[in-house]
Design an enzyme around this catalytic site. Sequence first.
Site, mmCIF file in Angstrom:
data_model
loop_
_atom_site.group_PDB
_atom_site.id
_atom_site.type_symbol
_atom_site.label_atom_id
_atom_site.label_comp_id
_atom_site.label_asym_id
_atom_site.label_seq_id
_atom_site.Cartn_x
_atom_site.Cartn_y
_atom_site.Cartn_z
ATOM 1 N N GLU A 1 13.309 5.698 6.320
ATOM 2 C CA GLU A 1 13.213 4.473 7.098
ATOM 3 C C GLU A 1 13.966 3.355 6.389
ATOM 4 O O GLU A 1 13.417 2.704 5.492
ATOM 5 C CB GLU A 1 11.755 4.066 7.283
ATOM 6 C CG GLU A 1 10.946 4.991 8.159
ATOM 7 C CD GLU A 1 9.686 4.299 8.654
ATOM 8 O OE1 GLU A 1 9.478 4.302 9.865
ATOM 9 O OE2 GLU A 1 8.940 3.762 7.831
ATOM 10 N N GLY B 1 11.705 -2.798 12.753
ATOM 11 C CA GLY B 1 11.265 -3.946 13.532
ATOM 12 C C GLY B 1 12.331 -4.984 13.789
ATOM 13 O O GLY B 1 12.040 -6.068 14.289
ATOM 14 N N GLU C 1 6.416 -1.484 4.479
ATOM 15 C CA GLU C 1 5.507 -2.618 4.595
ATOM 16 C C GLU C 1 4.437 -2.569 3.509
ATOM 17 O O GLU C 1 3.942 -3.614 3.072
ATOM 18 C CB GLU C 1 4.888 -2.629 5.996
ATOM 19 C CG GLU C 1 5.912 -2.977 7.069
ATOM 20 C CD GLU C 1 5.540 -2.456 8.447
ATOM 21 O OE1 GLU C 1 6.364 -2.629 9.355
ATOM 22 O OE2 GLU C 1 4.450 -1.861 8.606
ATOM 23 N N SER D 1 13.460 1.134 14.229
ATOM 24 C CA SER D 1 13.879 0.662 15.555
ATOM 25 C C SER D 1 14.425 1.783 16.427
ATOM 26 O O SER D 1 15.327 1.588 17.225
ATOM 27 C CB SER D 1 14.917 -0.464 15.417
ATOM 28 O OG SER D 1 14.363 -1.587 14.774
ATOM 29 N N ASN E 1 3.441 5.411 14.758
ATOM 30 C CA ASN E 1 2.744 4.513 13.842
ATOM 31 C C ASN E 1 2.370 3.242 14.598
ATOM 32 O O ASN E 1 3.217 2.391 14.866
ATOM 33 C CB ASN E 1 3.649 4.198 12.645
ATOM 34 C CG ASN E 1 2.999 3.248 11.654
ATOM 35 O OD1 ASN E 1 1.789 3.036 11.677
ATOM 36 N ND2 ASN E 1 3.798 2.662 10.773
ATOM 37 N N HIS F 1 5.174 3.556 3.203
ATOM 38 C CA HIS F 1 5.892 2.754 4.193
ATOM 39 C C HIS F 1 6.372 1.461 3.550
ATOM 40 O O HIS F 1 5.706 0.886 2.690
ATOM 41 C CB HIS F 1 4.974 2.455 5.383
ATOM 42 C CG HIS F 1 5.707 1.945 6.583
ATOM 43 N ND1 HIS F 1 6.184 0.662 6.672
ATOM 44 C CD2 HIS F 1 6.063 2.568 7.743
ATOM 45 C CE1 HIS F 1 6.782 0.496 7.839
ATOM 46 N NE2 HIS F 1 6.729 1.641 8.501
ATOM 47 N N LYS G 1 0.558 0.699 13.717
ATOM 48 C CA LYS G 1 0.518 -0.493 12.859
ATOM 49 C C LYS G 1 -0.676 -1.398 13.210
ATOM 50 O O LYS G 1 -1.722 -0.926 13.648
ATOM 51 C CB LYS G 1 1.852 -1.243 12.912
ATOM 52 C CG LYS G 1 3.039 -0.357 12.532
ATOM 53 C CD LYS G 1 4.296 -1.139 12.283
ATOM 54 C CE LYS G 1 5.437 -0.214 11.903
ATOM 55 N NZ LYS G 1 6.670 -0.953 11.575
#
Length: 259
Positions: A168, A174, A100, A214, A10, A98, A12
């Site tokens: 996730e 991150g 985010e 991560s 991904n 996701h 991003k």
Amino acid sequence: MPRQFFVGGNFKMFDPPNGTIKSITDIVHNLNGAPLDPKTEVVVAPPALFILLVREHLKAELEVCSQNVFDKPNGAFTGEISAEQLTDSGIKWTLIGHSERRVVMGETDEFIASKTKAALDGSLSVILCIGETLEQRDSGRTIDVVTRQLNAVKAKIGDWSKIVVAYEPVWAIGTGKVATTEQAQEVHKAIREWLGKEVGKEAAEKTRVIYGGSVNEKNCGELARQDDVDGFLVGGASLKPACEFCLFLFFSAGTGGEC
């Protein structure tokens, strides 16, 4: 049959020097030249601006994934992209759910489920992301949260054959933190048990459940050896120099080697 190992990258919307035409084409060049494990399915998700560039230059046996899709097949929806537009462009996958998108964009479980249905109806395969926050984990609600997210999708669809579930944990995305192998396996096992109970034995046996958060070439080997971890969704490590994504693919598949 064993489930095929799956690795998604991904990309991003990272700042330059990543997330540029040059960096994306460099990654594509590295992937095209890497002797990847043929038993591993590899899918990359570039920003929408570069999705056709990647599909044009990436070798055919590797797939390209959209980072987003809308829940309607067409209409006056400025800035959105439909499943039909993606498939017409040779794109076979999309990311949905996701964290985010859930947290920053405010996408609800119900909206994510609606997008999943629209993607499947439009002949796309889906990487369905689920996961809990640190507060939810610390309060012992991890399994409740991920099964709630899965139940929302189950209410909209019946066929899970074109879905890869990506667990996730939000607290690990991150941050440099990563779930322990025991934590990851515990949640992946619970997801598979949920599939068996709520969808069916075949879905439990065949649906791939991958890990993201991560993850990199240093920790992926041990995670990949867990019974219910079928691959990874890689974020930052998929954009690092020296072809780290290629190295990651080697290490996660257990083959080792160099690009």
